[in-house]
Scaffold this motif. Structure first.
Motif, PDB file in Angstrom:
ATOM      1  N   ARG A   1       0.812  -1.212   0.000  1.00 52.10           N
ATOM      2  CA  ARG A   1       0.000   0.000   0.000  1.00 52.10           C
ATOM      3  C   ARG A   1       0.849   1.267   0.000  1.00 52.10           C
ATOM      4  NH1 ARG A   1      -5.104   0.755   1.502  1.00 52.10           N
ATOM      5  NH2 ARG A   1      -4.564   2.404   2.933  1.00 52.10           N
ATOM      6  N   SER A   2       2.170   1.088  -0.029  1.00 49.17           N
ATOM      7  CA  SER A   2       3.047   2.251   0.034  1.00 49.17           C
ATOM      8  C   SER A   2       2.931   3.096  -1.231  1.00 49.17           C
ATOM      9  CB  SER A   2       4.479   1.775   0.231  1.00 49.17           C
ATOM     10  OG  SER A   2       5.372   2.807  -0.076  1.00 49.17           O
ATOM     11  N   GLU A   3       3.240   4.391  -1.077  1.00 46.63           N
ATOM     12  CA  GLU A   3       3.244   5.257  -2.260  1.00 46.63           C
ATOM     13  C   GLU A   3       4.576   5.158  -2.984  1.00 46.63           C
ATOM     14  OE1 GLU A   3       2.488   9.088  -0.637  1.00 46.63           O
ATOM     15  OE2 GLU A   3       0.408   8.591  -0.164  1.00 46.63           O
ATOM     16  N   LEU A   4       5.550   4.511  -2.359  1.00 42.12           N
ATOM     17  CA  LEU A   4       6.881   4.447  -2.960  1.00 42.12           C
ATOM     18  C   LEU A   4       6.931   3.266  -3.925  1.00 42.12           C
ATOM     19  CD1 LEU A   4       8.835   5.027   0.356  1.00 42.12           C
ATOM     20  CD2 LEU A   4       7.902   6.701  -1.233  1.00 42.12           C
ATOM     21  N   PRO A   5       7.188   3.559  -5.198  1.00 44.05           N
ATOM     22  CA  PRO A   5       7.031   2.519  -6.225  1.00 44.05           C
ATOM     23  C   PRO A   5       7.934   1.299  -6.038  1.00 44.05           C
ATOM     24  CG  PRO A   5       7.990   4.530  -7.141  1.00 44.05           C
ATOM     25  CD  PRO A   5       7.534   4.862  -5.764  1.00 44.05           C
ATOM     26  N   VAL A   6       9.160   1.504  -5.593  1.00 41.45           N
ATOM     27  CA  VAL A   6      10.061   0.365  -5.468  1.00 41.45           C
ATOM     28  C   VAL A   6       9.556  -0.597  -4.395  1.00 41.45           C
ATOM     29  CG1 VAL A   6      12.389  -0.351  -4.846  1.00 41.45           C
ATOM     30  CG2 VAL A   6      12.048   1.691  -6.241  1.00 41.45           C
ATOM     31  N   ILE A   7       9.162  -0.026  -3.263  1.00 44.92           N
ATOM     32  CA  ILE A   7       8.697  -0.851  -2.155  1.00 44.92           C
ATOM     33  C   ILE A   7       7.389  -1.549  -2.516  1.00 44.92           C
ATOM     34  CG2 ILE A   7       7.852  -0.729   0.226  1.00 44.92           C
ATOM     35  CD1 ILE A   7      10.027   1.234   0.759  1.00 44.92           C
ATOM     36  N   ARG A   8       6.494  -0.799  -3.172  1.00 41.16           N
ATOM     37  CA  ARG A   8       5.235  -1.397  -3.592  1.00 41.16           C
ATOM     38  C   ARG A   8       5.494  -2.530  -4.579  1.00 41.16           C
ATOM     39  NH1 ARG A   8       2.375   3.025  -5.335  1.00 41.16           N
ATOM     40  NH2 ARG A   8       3.133   2.665  -7.427  1.00 41.16           N
ATOM     41  N   GLY A   9       6.428  -2.279  -5.498  1.00 41.95           N
ATOM     42  CA  GLY A   9       6.741  -3.279  -6.529  1.00 41.95           C
ATOM     43  C   GLY A   9       7.273  -4.566  -5.923  1.00 41.95           C
ATOM     44  N   ILE A  10       8.236  -4.429  -5.028  1.00 38.72           N
ATOM     45  CA  ILE A  10       8.838  -5.625  -4.426  1.00 38.72           C
ATOM     46  C   ILE A  10       7.767  -6.419  -3.663  1.00 38.72           C
ATOM     47  CG2 ILE A  10      10.457  -6.432  -2.665  1.00 38.72           C
ATOM     48  CD1 ILE A  10      12.298  -4.138  -3.486  1.00 38.72           C
ATOM     49  N   SER A  11       6.950  -5.716  -2.878  1.00 35.11           N
ATOM     50  CA  SER A  11       5.929  -6.416  -2.094  1.00 35.11           C
ATOM     51  C   SER A  11       4.934  -7.115  -3.004  1.00 35.11           C
ATOM     52  CB  SER A  11       5.175  -5.434  -1.193  1.00 35.11           C
ATOM     53  OG  SER A  11       6.066  -4.622  -0.500  1.00 35.11           O
ATOM     54  N   THR A  12       4.509  -6.404  -4.054  1.00 33.11           N
ATOM     55  CA  THR A  12       3.516  -6.988  -4.954  1.00 33.11           C
ATOM     56  C   THR A  12       4.066  -8.232  -5.642  1.00 33.11           C
ATOM     57  OG1 THR A  12       2.707  -4.763  -5.333  1.00 33.11           O
ATOM     58  CG2 THR A  12       1.914  -6.459  -6.822  1.00 33.11           C
ATOM     59  N   ILE A  13       5.291  -8.136  -6.114  1.00 31.38           N
ATOM     60  CA  ILE A  13       5.883  -9.285  -6.804  1.00 31.38           C
ATOM     61  C   ILE A  13       5.951 -10.482  -5.864  1.00 31.38           C
ATOM     62  CG2 ILE A  13       8.023 -10.197  -7.805  1.00 31.38           C
ATOM     63  CD1 ILE A  13       8.503  -7.439  -8.988  1.00 31.38           C
ATOM     64  N   TYR A  14       6.423 -10.238  -4.647  1.00 32.27           N
ATOM     65  CA  TYR A  14       6.520 -11.347  -3.698  1.00 32.27           C
ATOM     66  C   TYR A  14       5.158 -11.986  -3.474  1.00 32.27           C
ATOM     67  CZ  TYR A  14       7.261 -14.046   0.503  1.00 32.27           C
ATOM     68  OH  TYR A  14       7.301 -15.073   1.394  1.00 32.27           O
ATOM     69  N   ILE A  15       4.172 -11.149  -3.158  1.00 28.64           N
ATOM     70  CA  ILE A  15       2.841 -11.677  -2.816  1.00 28.64           C
ATOM     71  C   ILE A  15       2.259 -12.466  -3.980  1.00 28.64           C
ATOM     72  CG2 ILE A  15       0.460 -11.025  -2.283  1.00 28.64           C
ATOM     73  CD1 ILE A  15       1.592  -8.653  -0.706  1.00 28.64           C
TER      74      ILE A  15
END
Ligand SMILES: Nc1ncnc2c1ncn2[C@@H]1O[C@H](COP(=O)(O)OP(=O)(O)OP(=O)(O)O)[C@@H](O)[C@H]1O
Ligand SMILES: [Mg+2]
Lengths: 303, 257, 328
Positions: free
Chosen positions: C154-168
């Motif tokens: 849910r972060s606004e920071l694209p890198v962090i959001r990207g990593i979390s989304t990919i993992y999930i």
């Protein structure tokens, strides 16, 4: 001028860079260790081994296969076997789930109770246990083929199911039955929830127009319930596809089981892992994509 | 609590603008919400902002405590420029209190805990100190006896008064109100306006988005009229309500009066 | 008087089973199906032999845990009871985060040994104990990871959001058996130190479960009104304080039923450890069935462990239903 370390944007990017560095660092470390381990084992990464002779036989296959053929061929056999069980149980589970879901709302007490017992009993048991049960307790305890239990056009025996002359192995039959009845319980709950979610006024209006209970359900309630069902149904289909990999427990040669045998023979852990992941992700994404497409078409036509 | 009033009075004497917004522009994607909006507020002043729906009133005041970032122009609050500097943002958030249309009380905390949370966590008060301040404030807004209840048990008017007390507990220099009475039942509007009126009398600098004409006439030092992301009229209430200069103000007034 | 009492059940049957011709047909069909199921069940029961259960009860409960150390298992059984009763008395979320890790740590210590207790290899752990232990510890370990992933997505920071989304999405796209396979086979290749077989399995369950927990928690975060965090920020709370005092207490309370549901699902999934040479409930059942004197007793054994699984899952699901009703 604001010092750089007090600027919001800068801090955000710095934070992200650190997280990224940690993740990449971990991956690099894993890669390095992997490289070391493979060197120790005398293995080199690569998919060339897929062309060499598999050398093991497979109990059932849709396409012609014999052990002199390659690993890629035997993996294809496994993949097709997976698809076969996924799509047949997906269809059957949908039928059973819809029937049980509607039955749970029936005005017939016995029907309602039986549906409830079915749902509550099977969804609270591990699927693996159910598969073992179907295989070892049901199918392997049935009479021999020449003494099969006959239900009209279906014969059921220790050697599996015979449907209009189509012979299904006991392994396939157990996996099919297990996946179907297990997933059916979840679909039943979804169906029940969605039907109950449709406005009561809708069914009252339909009945007031003189439509029968059956027609009201089929033509008024169910189409509306379907819309809210689809995302949850998609989830259950995905679960079913993934759960089909439990085939290995009862010896049905699906993709995972054959990959596992291939790994045992070749020691190719990384390559097999990549292959399995890509395949399951593709299947998952395909099912999700199909349902999304269907969903958006429905939404559009209802607007 | 008397020291709030004292500092506020000191600032009146200085008579410097405590809030300066100069040519502020903001975009949501391609859509420009604020177009070179200008505003100056002196310490102790009460400024009412009016304007049609969607004119950018909420967005404008929300830039003053950095709930919304802005892309062009500059904002200075009590001499501190509101920039990307996180220390400045933290300081400004402490200096600027805000009251929302939907109250936004924390439903899992009691009324007292709602009020004491920020003083304890941000201003590092001890619990007894914070409780003492909170009780005084709750008394001032007339709901001390509800202190141990949860917000869900309170009426809308009571909730909004708790929200005001909660903001005041940080001893802000400026209070922002975004349509504080718009989601209240008519019979509760008065109790909230009464609290705001007495707050204004105590010398608090207030920036209020509201459609309450009576409140604006009686309490406001100035009325600012916004339309399409611009401040197009900035004058005394008497003048605004009797002889508005701009055509859009006239149209607006004809609709609400 | 008398007639009324006798007529009531008849009326009931008429009204609920035979009110329309269509329902009459259904009722007869159901009775026929029920009859078939029950009669084959009874004929099976009449020739079933339950010695396989009574002789192996200890294996089913605690696996091959040494007899001299069995008191440790008794002590372990007390810990959840202690925790549950404390939590009932002190109803506060913060206590969960202290007591549960503490409880799990002491359970692990009692089972494993060390600090004065003789060490017991994890290959001797088994049965219901191992099933419960694996489910509980991998939920506890997955929780912080899932929380981070939910916040990250849910972060606004694209890198962090990207990593979390990919993992999930990656983890949710794969079957658990594949993830356990990776944990068994790949983990030893990529980490420089040795990991115990059970530990590898628990890590696999944890990585798997974290992705699902993350999605549960995310739905809780999503359902909170934006005004909550805005109010907190406008009071001067920083983002960590906002999360800790405002967002998480509310979001977690909302998602408790979903987390219980995920725990039920994980509890059932622990049976997959049987496919990786671990002896939790299903594994021990299979190993008992492979002993010559118990061959062919599949029905008895699977029915028995099925009952155990069922009681836990059904009990928990009723519990979470009650929570759902209470929170709404
Ligand atoms: N987060 C957002 N993203 C995109 N557009 C937004 C956002 N917030 C507000 N807007 C748009 O910006 C414009 C100004 O909104 P704002 O809420 O500031 O108006 P307002 O004057 O407060 O109106 P109202 O009287 O209805 O509260 C509106 O057109 C609104 O649709
Ligand atoms: Mg507004």
């Amino acid at each position: 001028m604001t010092a750089i370390w007090r600027r919001k944007k800068y801090l955000e990017w710095a934070g992200q860079a650190i997280v990224l560095a940690i993740v990449v660092g971990l991956l690099v470390m894993f890669g390095h260790n992997l490289d070391q381990s493979l060197k120790r084992l005398g293995l080199r990464l690569g998919f060339k081994f897929l062309d060499s002779q598999a050398g093991f036989s497979v109990a059932e296959s849709i396409i012609p296969y014999d052990p002199s053929q390659s690993y890629s061929r035997v993996l294809l056999v496994g993949f097709l076997n997976s698809l076969k069980v996924i799509f047949s149980s997906l269809t059957a589970a949908t039928i059973i789930g819809v029937v049980a879901g509607i039955a749970r709302l029936s005005d017939n007490w016995l029907v309602r109770q039986m549906a409830k017992v079915y749902v509550e009993a099977l969804r609270n048991l591990p699927l693996l246990l159910q598969l073992l049960f179907w295989y070892f307790v049901v199918f392997l305890a049935l009479p021999k083929a020449d003494n099969a239990i006959s239900l009209g056009f279906i014969q059921i025996s220790r050697s599996g199911i015979n449907l209009f002359g189509l012979a299904l192995s006991p392994e396939f039959s157990s996996l099919f039955a297990g996946l179907t009845f297990y997933t059916g319980t979840f679909i039943a709950e979804i169906v029940r929830g969605s039907i109950k979610g449709v406005d009561r006024g809708q069914s009252e209006a339909a009945r007031a127009l003189g439509l029968s209970a059956g027609v009201t359900l089929r033509r008024v309630i169910f189409p509306q319930a379907l819309r809210t069902m689809i995302p949850s149904l998609a989830n259950q289909y995905l679960n079913l596809a993934k759960n089909s990999s439990l085939a290995i427990a009862i010896g049905y040669p699906d993709l995972y089981a054959i990959s596992s045998t291939t790994f045992n023979q070749t020691g190719r852990a990384v390559e097999m892992m990549i292959l399995i992941s890509i395949t399951y992700l593709t299947v998952s994404l395909t099912i999700a994509g199909l349902l999304n497409a269907y969903n958006s078409r429905m939404q559009r036509s209802l607007r | 609590m008397t020291n709030t009033i004292e500092t506020a009075e000191n600032e009146i004497i200085e008579n410097q603008p405590i809030l300066i917004a100069h040519d502020v522009s903001k975009w949501f994607g391609k859509f420009q919400v604020l177009r070179n909006a200008n505003l100056q507020v002196k310490a102790g002043e009460v400024v009412v902002i009016m304007g049609p729906s969607g004119s950018g009133k909420s967005t404008f005041i929300r830039t003053f405590n950095a709930l919304e970032p802005y892309q062009e122009g500059r904002i200075t609050i009590d001499g501190i420029p509101l920039t990307e500097d996180i220390q400045n943002i933290d300081q400004i958030r402490r200096d600027v209190g805000m009251v929302f249309q939907q109250f936004n009380l924390f439903p899992h905390l009691t009324v007292l805990e709602n009020v004491t949370l920020a003083p304890i966590q941000v201003r590092k008060f001890t619990k007894p100190q914070a409780n003492e301040i909170a009780r005084q404030l709750l008394d001032r807004v007339g709901i001390l006896e509800q202190a141990q209840k949860y917000p869900g048990k309170l009426s809308g008017g009571q909730q909004q008064r708790v929200a005001i007390a909660r903001a005041l507990a940080m001893e802000p220099k400026i209070m922002l109100f975004d349509e504080p009475t718009s989601s209240l039942d008519p019979e509760m509007v008065r109790e909230v306006l009464d609290v705001m009126r007495s707050l204004a009398k105590s010398g608090m600098t207030m920036l209020v988005v509201t459609h309450e004409v009576g409140f604006a006439r009686e309490v406001a030092d100035r009325v600012v009229f916004m339309d399409a992301g611009q401040v197009i009229e900035d004058t005394t209430p008497a003048e605004f309500f009797t002889q508005p200069k701009e055509a859009r103000s006239k149209l607006f007034l004809s609709q609400i009066l | 008087m008398n007639t009324k009492i006798t007529i009531k059940p008849v009326r009931w049957v008429q009204k609920n089973l035979f009110n329309t011709p269509y329902n009459t047909v259904l009722t007869i069909l159901c009775v026929w199906v029920l009859w078939n199921i029950l009669s084959s069940l009874f004929s099976w029961l009449s020739q079933s032999e339950w010695a396989v259960i009574s002789e192996n009860l200890r294996l089913f409960l605690v696996g091959r845990f040494p007899e001299s150390q069995l008191w440790r298992m008794g002590a372990i059984a007390l810990i959840p009871i202690l925790i549950a009763s404390t939590l009932v008395v002190r109803r506060s979320q913060a206590w969960n985060f202290v007591l549960i890790p503490l409880g799990l740590a002491s359970i692990t210590w009692l089972a494993n040994g060390g600090f004065g207790l003789p060490l017991i290899r994890s290959s001797l752990w088994g049965g219901l104990f191992l099933t419960l232990f694996a489910a509980a510890i991998s939920t506890a370990l997955a929780f912080p990871l899932g929380l981070l992933l939910a916040l990250g997505r849910r972060s606004e920071l694209p890198v962090i959001r990207g990593i979390s989304t990919i993992y999930i999405e990656l983890v949710r796209g794969l079957p658990l058996i594949g993830i356990l396979f990776m944990a068994q086979v790949m983990l030893p290749l990529v980490v420089p130190f040795r990991l115990d077989r059970l530990l590898r399995a628990i890590l696999g369950l944890t990585f798997f479960n974290a992705a699902y927990l993350a999605e549960n928690i995310r739905s809780g975060l999503q359902s909170l009104p934006l005004g909550q965090s805005e109010a907190a920020r406008s009071l001067g709370l920083n983002s960590i304080q906002t999360l800790r005092f405002i967002i998480l207490p509310q979001a977690l309370r909302l998602v408790i039923p979903a987390i219980v549901g995920q725990f039920i699902s994980l509890f059932k999934d622990t049976s997959l450890l049987a496919l990786f040479a671990l002896f939790e409930l299903t594994g021990i059942a299979r190993s008992i069935l492979s002993q010559p004197q118990f061959i062919g007793r599949n029905g008895e054994v699977y029915l028995f462990i099925g009952l155990i699984y069922w009681m836990f899952c059904f009990g928990l699901s009723q519990f979470s239903k009650r929570l759902e009703v209470r929170s709404s």
